[in-house]
Motif scaffolding. Structure first.
Motif, PDB file in Angstrom:
ATOM      1  N   MET A 113      -5.951   3.420  -5.863  1.00 13.60           N
ATOM      2  CA  MET A 113      -6.547   4.333  -4.596  1.00 13.60           C
ATOM      3  C   MET A 113      -5.098   5.007  -4.393  1.00 13.60           C
ATOM      4  O   MET A 113      -3.900   4.608  -4.642  1.00 13.60           O
ATOM      5  N   ILE A 114      -5.335   6.147  -4.044  1.00 17.96           N
ATOM      6  CA  ILE A 114      -4.253   7.183  -3.641  1.00 17.96           C
ATOM      7  C   ILE A 114      -4.437   7.650  -2.190  1.00 17.96           C
ATOM      8  O   ILE A 114      -5.264   7.830  -1.663  1.00 17.96           O
ATOM      9  N   ASP A 115      -3.218   6.984  -1.234  1.00 18.10           N
ATOM     10  CA  ASP A 115      -3.080   7.185   0.131  1.00 18.10           C
ATOM     11  C   ASP A 115      -4.234   6.475   0.814  1.00 18.10           C
ATOM     12  O   ASP A 115      -5.207   6.039   0.633  1.00 18.10           O
ATOM     13  N   ALA A 116      -3.653   6.246   2.221  1.00 15.19           N
ATOM     14  CA  ALA A 116      -4.252   5.089   2.858  1.00 15.19           C
ATOM     15  C   ALA A 116      -4.969   5.783   4.286  1.00 15.19           C
ATOM     16  O   ALA A 116      -4.950   5.158   5.309  1.00 15.19           O
ATOM     17  N   GLY A 117      -5.107   7.105   4.282  1.00 17.19           N
ATOM     18  CA  GLY A 117      -5.750   7.709   5.586  1.00 17.19           C
ATOM     19  C   GLY A 117      -4.934   7.492   6.773  1.00 17.19           C
ATOM     20  O   GLY A 117      -3.723   7.436   6.595  1.00 17.19           O
ATOM     21  N   TYR A 118      -5.486   7.752   7.761  1.00 17.93           N
ATOM     22  CA  TYR A 118      -4.952   7.913   9.287  1.00 17.93           C
ATOM     23  C   TYR A 118      -4.592   6.346   9.855  1.00 17.93           C
ATOM     24  O   TYR A 118      -5.895   5.842   9.626  1.00 17.93           O
ATOM     25  N   ILE A 134     -18.518   1.203  -3.502  1.00 21.88           N
ATOM     26  CA  ILE A 134     -18.155   1.916  -4.944  1.00 21.88           C
ATOM     27  C   ILE A 134     -18.494   0.742  -6.055  1.00 21.88           C
ATOM     28  O   ILE A 134     -17.989  -0.423  -5.696  1.00 21.88           O
ATOM     29  N   PRO A 135     -19.455   0.856  -6.613  1.00 19.69           N
ATOM     30  CA  PRO A 135     -19.855  -0.235  -7.586  1.00 19.69           C
ATOM     31  C   PRO A 135     -18.636  -0.566  -8.549  1.00 19.69           C
ATOM     32  O   PRO A 135     -17.773   0.134  -9.292  1.00 19.69           O
ATOM     33  N   ASN A 136     -18.497  -2.002  -8.760  1.00 16.79           N
ATOM     34  CA  ASN A 136     -17.618  -2.485  -9.740  1.00 16.79           C
ATOM     35  C   ASN A 136     -16.327  -1.940  -9.695  1.00 16.79           C
ATOM     36  O   ASN A 136     -15.639  -1.682 -10.451  1.00 16.79           O
ATOM     37  N   CYS A 137     -15.776  -2.169  -8.426  1.00 19.00           N
ATOM     38  CA  CYS A 137     -14.404  -1.610  -8.189  1.00 19.00           C
ATOM     39  C   CYS A 137     -13.701  -2.317  -7.236  1.00 19.00           C
ATOM     40  O   CYS A 137     -13.756  -2.233  -6.039  1.00 19.00           O
ATOM     41  N   ARG A 138     -12.710  -3.112  -8.079  1.00 18.44           N
ATOM     42  CA  ARG A 138     -11.725  -3.846  -7.068  1.00 18.44           C
ATOM     43  C   ARG A 138     -10.383  -2.904  -7.258  1.00 18.44           C
ATOM     44  O   ARG A 138     -10.015  -2.861  -8.048  1.00 18.44           O
ATOM     45  N   VAL A 139     -10.040  -2.622  -5.844  1.00 15.93           N
ATOM     46  CA  VAL A 139      -8.912  -1.969  -5.667  1.00 15.93           C
ATOM     47  C   VAL A 139      -7.562  -2.579  -5.967  1.00 15.93           C
ATOM     48  O   VAL A 139      -7.310  -3.744  -5.067  1.00 15.93           O
ATOM     49  N   SER A 162      -5.842  -7.771  -0.707  1.00 19.19           N
ATOM     50  CA  SER A 162      -4.819  -8.078  -1.686  1.00 19.19           C
ATOM     51  C   SER A 162      -4.379  -7.194  -2.776  1.00 19.19           C
ATOM     52  O   SER A 162      -4.417  -7.289  -3.745  1.00 19.19           O
ATOM     53  N   LEU A 163      -4.126  -5.856  -2.480  1.00 19.50           N
ATOM     54  CA  LEU A 163      -4.028  -4.915  -3.376  1.00 19.50           C
ATOM     55  C   LEU A 163      -2.284  -4.751  -3.184  1.00 19.50           C
ATOM     56  O   LEU A 163      -1.601  -5.064  -2.225  1.00 19.50           O
ATOM     57  N   SER A 164      -1.804  -3.933  -4.144  1.00 15.31           N
ATOM     58  CA  SER A 164      -0.270  -3.759  -4.156  1.00 15.31           C
ATOM     59  C   SER A 164      -0.037  -2.401  -3.925  1.00 15.31           C
ATOM     60  O   SER A 164      -0.491  -1.435  -4.428  1.00 15.31           O
ATOM     61  N   VAL A 165       1.135  -2.151  -2.794  1.00 13.57           N
ATOM     62  CA  VAL A 165       1.212  -0.961  -2.202  1.00 13.57           C
ATOM     63  C   VAL A 165       2.481  -0.333  -3.152  1.00 13.57           C
ATOM     64  O   VAL A 165       3.489  -0.963  -2.947  1.00 13.57           O
ATOM     65  N   VAL A 166       2.214   0.820  -3.558  1.00 14.84           N
ATOM     66  CA  VAL A 166       3.565   1.551  -4.507  1.00 14.84           C
ATOM     67  C   VAL A 166       4.039   2.677  -3.736  1.00 14.84           C
ATOM     68  O   VAL A 166       3.107   3.553  -3.129  1.00 14.84           O
ATOM     69  N   MET A 167       5.371   2.752  -3.593  1.00 12.73           N
ATOM     70  CA  MET A 167       6.191   3.770  -2.827  1.00 12.73           C
ATOM     71  C   MET A 167       7.038   4.072  -3.494  1.00 12.73           C
ATOM     72  O   MET A 167       7.855   3.358  -3.828  1.00 12.73           O
ATOM     73  N   SER A 222       3.952   1.018  10.889  1.00 16.19           N
ATOM     74  CA  SER A 222       4.968   0.642   9.607  1.00 16.19           C
ATOM     75  C   SER A 222       4.146   0.724   8.387  1.00 16.19           C
ATOM     76  O   SER A 222       2.959   0.626   8.190  1.00 16.19           O
ATOM     77  N   VAL A 223       5.027   0.649   7.364  1.00 16.76           N
ATOM     78  CA  VAL A 223       4.334   0.654   6.096  1.00 16.76           C
ATOM     79  C   VAL A 223       5.645  -0.140   5.035  1.00 16.76           C
ATOM     80  O   VAL A 223       6.785   0.073   5.275  1.00 16.76           O
ATOM     81  N   ASN A 224       4.887  -1.184   4.389  1.00 14.42           N
ATOM     82  CA  ASN A 224       5.778  -2.158   3.669  1.00 14.42           C
ATOM     83  C   ASN A 224       5.523  -2.158   2.394  1.00 14.42           C
ATOM     84  O   ASN A 224       4.386  -2.897   1.932  1.00 14.42           O
ATOM     85  N   PRO A 225       5.895  -1.408   1.588  1.00 15.05           N
ATOM     86  CA  PRO A 225       5.572  -1.396   0.081  1.00 15.05           C
ATOM     87  C   PRO A 225       5.735  -2.741  -0.659  1.00 15.05           C
ATOM     88  O   PRO A 225       6.901  -3.227  -0.351  1.00 15.05           O
ATOM     89  N   ASP A 226       4.995  -3.040  -1.581  1.00 17.85           N
ATOM     90  CA  ASP A 226       5.257  -4.193  -2.505  1.00 17.85           C
ATOM     91  C   ASP A 226       5.998  -3.761  -3.713  1.00 17.85           C
ATOM     92  O   ASP A 226       6.757  -4.538  -4.473  1.00 17.85           O
ATOM     93  N   VAL A 227       5.762  -2.510  -4.221  1.00 14.92           N
ATOM     94  CA  VAL A 227       6.489  -2.019  -5.214  1.00 14.92           C
ATOM     95  C   VAL A 227       7.137  -0.846  -4.858  1.00 14.92           C
ATOM     96  O   VAL A 227       6.503   0.172  -4.553  1.00 14.92           O
TER      97      VAL A 227
END
Ligand SMILES: [Zn+2]
Length: 339
Positions: free
Chosen positions: A39-44, A60-65, A89-94, A147-152
């Protein structure tokens, strides 16, 4: 509230997310990469959007982000990142350069103080100080609430994560990234290149240094790849990528020339130059609302800083800039790195 459009069949999904600020909506994207979805970006950051967003993602079929890339630190892109991580439980990259600025903004007093210190260098008169104190306090306040707290946290100019290439493309923010799918010739470029709007490139406490130089170099970097289409954060996709980049470069050249023309009749502070330029909808500075005054002032500062770095203008002790090397309004002279 959220529309999903399948942009490339089974491969790229665009989520159009409404927001209560200009330009009215922001795009997130979901890309299928093998068995995974990215996924790219997380909206408002509006909690009312969280469940609808998760529901749209599940449709969205067969799609685990698995991974969420944040193109840059602004709240309409970091949006619901923390909530999505907790629920999916996705990982946030920044990028580290943006995360450091987010951290800086958490201390409201020092952020406001940092801007007020810069205001002296900008030549802002005391009558405008209260306005800038309020604007910067509001910007920091909104950031603190979301706030935003990246995992990576990624570093450097280029990273490869799975099959995607992540390039540092600063200018709009110091750690702005673009996510490139090389073999498909497409990229997700956040707010670097928009179809009709020109991106805000301002010199601020959280976008320090020479942001216009970084922005122009980022445009050239993307132009050199020769992409087929890009998917930006607002307005819609661009499939004449390099033609649009050339327009954006020319726009900055003409703004640099406007600054030089303003200075031909005598020395001016950055604030005085800002008042001589025309802004959105051809308005003068005094007709802008406080937020847009902040954008205009900091954008002028970035133009002046760029000219200063080229040895074309210089400030005296009174922060008034004058021309030290006369150049014509020529793209090659103003942007020599174009070669
Ligand atoms: Zn944006």
């Amino acid at each position: 509230m959220i529309e999903v459009n399948e942009k490339v069949s089974g491969l790229i999904y665009q989520l159009k997310i409404y927001m209560p600020m200009d330009p009215g909506y922001v795009f997130s994207y979901v890309i299928r990469e093998g068995n995974d979805c990215l996924m790219i970006d997380a909206g408002y950051p509006n909690m009312d959007l969280l469940n609808p967003l998760i529901n749209r993602l599940r449709e969205i079929p067969n799609c685990r982000v698995s991974t969420l890339f944040i193109t840059h630190m602004h709240i309409d892109h970091t949006g619901l990142a923390d909530e999505l991580r907790n629920r999916l439980s996705l990982s946030v990259v920044m990028h580290r350069r943006d995360y450091e600025q987010v951290m800086k903004m958490m201390d409201r007093d020092s952020f406001v103080r940092g801007f007020l210190e810069l205001s002296e260098y900008y030549g802002v008169p005391s009558t405008e100080m209260e306005l800038y104190r309020n604007v910067t306090s509001n910007i920091s306040g909104r950031r603190r609430m979301n706030s935003v707290n990246p995992d990576v946290i990624i570093d450097g100019e280029e990273n490869h994560i799975g099959s995607v290439r992540v390039l540092l493309t600063p200018g709009h923010s110091p750690g702005h990234i673009s996510v490139i799918l090389n073999e498909k010739g497409i990229a997700f470029t956040g707010d670097l290149i928009l179809p009709t709007i020109t991106t805000h490139v301002g010199l601020t406490p959280i976008n320090p240094g020479n942001p216009l130089l970084e922005y122009l170099n980022s445009l050239i970097k993307i132009r050199n790849i020769g992409l087929k289409c890009i998917y930006p954060g607002h307005e819609g996709e661009i499939c004449n990528v390099n033609a649009r980049i050339n327009e954006l470069i020319m726009h900055r050249v003409s703004r640099l020339c406007e600054v030089l023309n303003a200075l031909r009749n005598g020395e001016l502070t950055i604030f005085e130059i800002t008042k001589k330029l025309r802004w959105m909808d051809n308005k003068g500075y005094v007709d802008l609302d406080p937020m847009n005054r902040y954008m205009a002032l900091t954008e002028t500062a970035a133009l002046v800083k760029y000219l200063e770095s080229m040895g074309i203008v210089k400030a005296g002790n009174d922060y008034k800039y004058g021309i030290t090397r006369d150049v014509s309004c020529n793209i090659r002279e103003l942007i020599p790195q174009l070669g």
